[in-house]
Write a protein that holds these residues in place. Structure first.
Motif, PDB file in Angstrom:
ATOM      1  N   LEU A   1      23.584  12.442  32.079  1.00 36.85           N
ATOM      2  CA  LEU A   1      23.062  11.017  32.588  1.00 36.85           C
ATOM      3  C   LEU A   1      22.146  10.969  31.323  1.00 36.85           C
ATOM      4  O   LEU A   1      22.114  10.142  30.492  1.00 36.85           O
ATOM      5  CB  LEU A   1      22.628  11.226  33.684  1.00 36.85           C
ATOM      6  CG  LEU A   1      22.600   9.644  34.408  1.00 36.85           C
ATOM      7  CD1 LEU A   1      23.959   9.112  34.207  1.00 36.85           C
ATOM      8  CD2 LEU A   1      22.244   9.933  35.862  1.00 36.85           C
TER       9      LEU A   1
ATOM     10  N   MET B   1      23.344   8.454  28.711  1.00 35.10           N
ATOM     11  CA  MET B   1      24.844   8.108  28.672  1.00 35.10           C
ATOM     12  C   MET B   1      25.398   7.990  27.448  1.00 35.10           C
ATOM     13  O   MET B   1      26.223   7.214  27.043  1.00 35.10           O
ATOM     14  CB  MET B   1      25.211   7.001  29.620  1.00 35.10           C
ATOM     15  CG  MET B   1      24.893   6.961  30.980  1.00 35.10           C
ATOM     16  SD  MET B   1      25.146   5.804  32.097  1.00 35.10           S
ATOM     17  CE  MET B   1      27.001   5.914  32.134  1.00 35.10           C
TER      18      MET B   1
ATOM     19  N   ILE C   1      18.652  -1.840  29.381  1.00 35.72           N
ATOM     20  CA  ILE C   1      18.808  -0.332  30.354  1.00 35.72           C
ATOM     21  C   ILE C   1      17.922  -0.252  31.142  1.00 35.72           C
ATOM     22  O   ILE C   1      17.825   0.106  32.329  1.00 35.72           O
ATOM     23  CB  ILE C   1      19.246   0.591  29.219  1.00 35.72           C
ATOM     24  CG1 ILE C   1      20.326   0.188  28.289  1.00 35.72           C
ATOM     25  CG2 ILE C   1      18.858   2.051  29.760  1.00 35.72           C
ATOM     26  CD1 ILE C   1      20.615   1.320  27.465  1.00 35.72           C
TER      27      ILE C   1
ATOM     28  N   SER D   1      17.601  -1.609  34.770  1.00 38.49           N
ATOM     29  CA  SER D   1      18.781  -1.991  35.405  1.00 38.49           C
ATOM     30  C   SER D   1      19.540  -0.246  35.617  1.00 38.49           C
ATOM     31  O   SER D   1      19.748   0.165  36.632  1.00 38.49           O
ATOM     32  CB  SER D   1      19.689  -2.785  34.541  1.00 38.49           C
ATOM     33  OG  SER D   1      19.960  -2.202  33.309  1.00 38.49           O
ATOM     34  N   ASP D   2      19.717   0.305  34.379  1.00 34.94           N
ATOM     35  CA  ASP D   2      20.512   1.546  34.422  1.00 34.94           C
ATOM     36  C   ASP D   2      19.391   2.803  34.620  1.00 34.94           C
ATOM     37  O   ASP D   2      19.614   3.683  35.277  1.00 34.94           O
ATOM     38  CB  ASP D   2      21.327   1.787  33.101  1.00 34.94           C
ATOM     39  CG  ASP D   2      22.615   1.067  33.138  1.00 34.94           C
ATOM     40  OD1 ASP D   2      22.927   0.548  34.300  1.00 34.94           O
ATOM     41  OD2 ASP D   2      22.968   0.756  31.835  1.00 34.94           O
TER      42      ASP D   2
ATOM     43  N   HIS E   1      18.848  -8.884  35.346  1.00 36.23           N
ATOM     44  CA  HIS E   1      19.616  -8.058  34.816  1.00 36.23           C
ATOM     45  C   HIS E   1      21.241  -8.593  35.349  1.00 36.23           C
ATOM     46  O   HIS E   1      22.136  -8.145  34.705  1.00 36.23           O
ATOM     47  CB  HIS E   1      19.253  -6.777  35.357  1.00 36.23           C
ATOM     48  CG  HIS E   1      18.208  -6.036  34.667  1.00 36.23           C
ATOM     49  ND1 HIS E   1      18.221  -5.783  33.278  1.00 36.23           N
ATOM     50  CD2 HIS E   1      17.099  -5.849  35.198  1.00 36.23           C
ATOM     51  CE1 HIS E   1      17.099  -5.234  33.002  1.00 36.23           C
ATOM     52  NE2 HIS E   1      16.372  -5.308  34.042  1.00 36.23           N
TER      53      HIS E   1
ATOM     54  N   CYS F   1      19.345  -3.039  40.873  1.00 37.63           N
ATOM     55  CA  CYS F   1      20.505  -3.436  39.800  1.00 37.63           C
ATOM     56  C   CYS F   1      21.401  -1.949  39.857  1.00 37.63           C
ATOM     57  O   CYS F   1      22.107  -1.700  38.968  1.00 37.63           O
ATOM     58  CB  CYS F   1      19.923  -3.540  38.330  1.00 37.63           C
ATOM     59  SG  CYS F   1      19.026  -5.074  38.570  1.00 37.63           S
ATOM     60  N   ASN F   2      21.433  -1.305  40.920  1.00 35.59           N
ATOM     61  CA  ASN F   2      22.195   0.179  40.984  1.00 35.59           C
ATOM     62  C   ASN F   2      21.793   1.028  39.842  1.00 35.59           C
ATOM     63  O   ASN F   2      22.881   1.169  39.059  1.00 35.59           O
ATOM     64  CB  ASN F   2      23.420  -0.224  41.303  1.00 35.59           C
ATOM     65  CG  ASN F   2      23.972  -0.997  42.433  1.00 35.59           C
ATOM     66  OD1 ASN F   2      23.503  -0.718  43.436  1.00 35.59           O
ATOM     67  ND2 ASN F   2      24.566  -2.207  42.460  1.00 35.59           N
ATOM     68  N   PRO F   3      20.959   1.300  39.808  1.00 33.45           N
ATOM     69  CA  PRO F   3      20.808   2.337  38.511  1.00 33.45           C
ATOM     70  C   PRO F   3      21.306   3.749  38.704  1.00 33.45           C
ATOM     71  O   PRO F   3      21.710   4.239  39.820  1.00 33.45           O
ATOM     72  CB  PRO F   3      19.085   2.493  38.702  1.00 33.45           C
ATOM     73  CG  PRO F   3      18.668   2.438  40.163  1.00 33.45           C
ATOM     74  CD  PRO F   3      19.750   1.411  40.430  1.00 33.45           C
ATOM     75  N   LYS F   4      21.676   4.115  37.462  1.00 34.06           N
ATOM     76  CA  LYS F   4      22.562   5.443  37.497  1.00 34.06           C
ATOM     77  C   LYS F   4      21.214   6.531  37.494  1.00 34.06           C
ATOM     78  O   LYS F   4      21.668   7.843  37.914  1.00 34.06           O
ATOM     79  CB  LYS F   4      23.201   5.506  36.262  1.00 34.06           C
ATOM     80  CG  LYS F   4      24.280   4.462  36.380  1.00 34.06           C
ATOM     81  CD  LYS F   4      25.136   4.626  35.006  1.00 34.06           C
ATOM     82  CE  LYS F   4      26.335   3.632  35.166  1.00 34.06           C
ATOM     83  NZ  LYS F   4      25.637   2.342  34.972  1.00 34.06           N
TER      84      LYS F   4
ATOM     85  N   MET G   1      22.953   8.932  42.335  1.00 32.15           N
ATOM     86  CA  MET G   1      22.180   8.786  41.288  1.00 32.15           C
ATOM     87  C   MET G   1      21.651   9.696  40.810  1.00 32.15           C
ATOM     88  O   MET G   1      21.559  10.892  41.565  1.00 32.15           O
ATOM     89  CB  MET G   1      20.929   7.711  41.826  1.00 32.15           C
ATOM     90  CG  MET G   1      21.114   6.251  41.963  1.00 32.15           C
ATOM     91  SD  MET G   1      19.670   5.454  42.256  1.00 32.15           S
ATOM     92  CE  MET G   1      19.146   6.295  43.871  1.00 32.15           C
TER      93      MET G   1
END
Lengths: 326, 322
Positions: free
Chosen positions: B3, B67, B82, B85-86, B115, B166-169, B201
């Protein structure tokens, strides 16, 4: 909320009482009113009679009570020189001063905010350094120097703008003589309001810059950056609103300074406003006019500060504590 | 693909190296703990991942990718897409990290709008869902609350809601519980770990709390004076620490001093800008330091999964190997 407003209004009334007492004392004790009115060639008996009929032999507090009740019904005495009610004399001159102050304040807001914000956002930019230097200089230059330079270049050397007076005015709503609606009036307004703005703008530039720098360094701004929102939102939505809170407070106080400076500005530019009227009244020892001026200016000051507090209440959610003041 | 990958990342302020050539990676669904005392560069390294290092700080790295995207090479605007959000971040002090002038709802919706977009009603709905997700009671009414009307734990929940909006990774939590009451701390950690598992995550958990890391982290990194001194699986690092610093950290826990009259403490402080020793950075404080430690900078040794930066790493019994 309502409790807060009521309390604030009560404070305003107390301040006005204090001001009225001060100006009452000035009116009664600045020279001998009887001599002022009748001159030297009156017998002692007539003087004594006049003193008695004016109520000057009554106890001080009784005289004050009378003064206060007259004031409340809109009677602040008669000017020695103008032979008119002082309030009417001041009312004639009020629009000129208010228009001048308003324009100066507008210029200050329109210049100081962008300059201060820019200097904070780009602290290492050459322009920002220039802004800081010039505003420091501006703080230390007295208004009559600025005004004289402006007059020398714009009115004398280049003859672009008139150097004194209000120019052509128009009567609005039947009582407000305005210089804002004629080209000539606006031209006359330019030099005085710019030189008045020159005195206040540096204070605001420096205040806004310092406050903005502090806010930009705060946790919530760093957090705002971490949310990935655009830079302009971080600056103008997150930081600027918090920056403006103390600026509003100081701004309210500075409006008082503004009125004080109109005395100088109006004298230099022969601007027919309250400030010039006051200077004339002082040189003529026109005690009722002086004290009426104090009351009117005090009232304006108190009104503006109360207004500022209410604006603050509206802008800053932390002051609006539920249950507070109920 | 990992990641997040950091390779030889340094953050310098003038001559001072707040973060000194650290390398690590985070996998999806993994909890990585970063521990170390104050001033060891834990926060600064994660701020550099977020792109939040201000002038005069400078970030340099052989590699800093998320990523597969090079974070250092991309433009500011692209990077801002990014961050938030990510990759999202939660900060230490929830009471000062929310803007006092705006409502909770406004601040959540702001992140969503930036985002993801959507109309007013959808945004409102989504914000209420998020507040429910982080366990805030009566979310509809909380939407119009200002930060000063919330408790510390509540503010931290709001901050978590914004972070996961924002559903982060990848989620970076910088001492998320330091400013909170002990009872609230456990709740917030439970919430974070639950969300991490639900959404798979990657979670970087920066903390002083070694017991917490031992409990929830898969892997752990021990930092000292801007460097990684030891890394490896959390259970292993804590049961058999190889670096004297890790050993000292564990020994300074009140729990390990049970029955003793004094708490063990490593003498001295983390070296600052002007007193960095020439050899191993820990050498002035290390009880096992040899001549070599004072002169030579130790390299990181051991397999990639279990590294230690020491000339005299400790054996299974906690004594140095000569």
């Amino acid at each position: 909320m309502i409790g807060f407003i009521l309390r604030r209004l009560l404070q305003a009334v107390l301040v006005m009482l204090t001001i009225s007492f001060a100006s009452f004392v000035i009116q009664g004790k600045l020279g001998d009113p009887v001599t002022q009115m009748v001159g030297q060639n009156v017998t002692l008996a007539e003087r004594a009679q006049l003193t008695e009929s004016l109520g000057l032999n009554d106890p001080l507090l009784q005289q004050y009570a009378r003064y206060l009740s007259d004031a409340l019904s809109g009677d602040l005495g008669v000017s020695y020189y103008h032979k008119q009610a002082t309030l009417a004399v001041i009312g004639d001159r009020l629009p000129a001063t208010l228009e001048l102050s308003f324009c100066a304040l507008l210029i200050v807001l329109l210049t100081a905010t962008p300059l201060g914000v820019f200097a904070a956002i780009r602290p290492r930019h050459i322009l920002s350094r220039l802004i800081v230097i010039v505003s420091t200089l501006g703080l230390s230059v007295p208004i009559f120097v600025v005004a004289m330079f402006l007059v020398y270049f714009f009115a004398v050397e280049w003859q672009w703008l008139p150097s004194f007076g209000r120019g052509e005015t128009h009567l609005l709503f039947g009582f407000w003589s305005s210089g804002l609606v004629t080209k000539d009036g606006l031209q006359h307004l330019l030099l005085p309001s710019v030189s008045l703005a020159f005195v206040l703008a540096p204070i605001f530039v420096r205040l806004i810059r310092a406050q903005m720098l502090e806010e930009l360094d705060s946790d919530y701004v760093r957090y705002a950056w971490s949310k990935g929102i655009p830079a302009h939102r971080v600056y103008f939505v997150h930081a600027l609103k918090n920056t403006m809170l103390p600026v509003i407070t100081v701004g309210g106080i500075q409006v008082g300074t503004l009125i004080a400076y109109t005395i100088l500005t109006e004298t230099i530019f022969q601007w027919p406003g309250m400030g010039l009227l006051f200077m004339e009244a002082v040189s003529r020892v026109d005690a009722p006019l002086i004290s009426a001026y104090l009351i009117v200016v005090g009232l304006i000051f108190v009104l503006i500060n109360t207004l500022v507090d209410l604006i603050y209440l509206w802008v800053n959610p932390r002051v609006r504590i539920p249950g507070y003041g109920q | 693909m990992s990641l997040l990958t950091l390779d030889k990342l340094s953050v310098t302020f003038g001559n001072f190296r707040a973060v000194d050539q650290i390398s690590y990676s985070v996998e999806a669904g993994e909890v990585l703990g970063i521990v170390g005392e104050s001033g060891s560069g834990k926060s600064v390294s994660s701020l550099s991942v977020m792109g939040l290092i201000d002038h005069p700080g400078k970030v340099k790295a052989a590699q800093l990718t998320f990523m597969g995207q090079d974070l250092l090479a991309m433009g500011e605007k692209q990077r801002r897409k990014i961050t938030g959000s990510d990759i999202a971040m939660i900060f230490q002090d929830p009471m000062t990290s929310l803007n006092p002038c705006y409502t909770v709802g406004y601040q959540i919706i702001e992140a969503l709008k930036t985002h993801q977009g959507g109309n007013k009603k959808q945004l409102q709905q989504r914000a209420i869902e998020l507040l429910t997700l982080v366990g805030i009671p009566a979310p509809e009414t909380r939407m119009s609350a200002y930060p000063h009307q919330l408790s510390g734990g509540m503010s931290q929940r709001v901050m978590i809601a914004i972070a996961i909006a924002c559903n982060p990774k990848l989620l970076i939590a910088d001492e998320p519980t330091t400013a909170l009451d002990v009872t609230i701390q456990a709740q917030i950690i439970d919430l974070l770990i639950n969300l991490q598992q639900q959404k798979q995550m990657g979670l970087v958990l920066i903390t002083h709390d070694l017991a917490l890391v031992a409990e929830v982290a898969h892997r752990v990194i021990v930092m000292y004076a801007g460097q990684i001194v030891e890394s490896g699986p959390a259970a292993e690092v804590f049961s058999t620490p190889k670096h004297p610093y890790t050993q000292a950290l564990l020994a300074s826990l009140p729990e390990s001093a049970a029955g003793k009259s004094r708490l063990m403490a490593l003498p001295g402080v983390v070296p600052g800008q002007f007193d960095r020793p020439s050899g191993c950075l820990l050498s002035p404080r290390c009880p096992y330091a040899t001549e070599r430690c004072h002169e030579e900078v130790p390299p990181a040794q051991g397999p990639l999964t279990r590294q230690v930066k020491c000339h005299t790493p400790l054996d299974m019994n906690g004594s140095p190997i000569k």
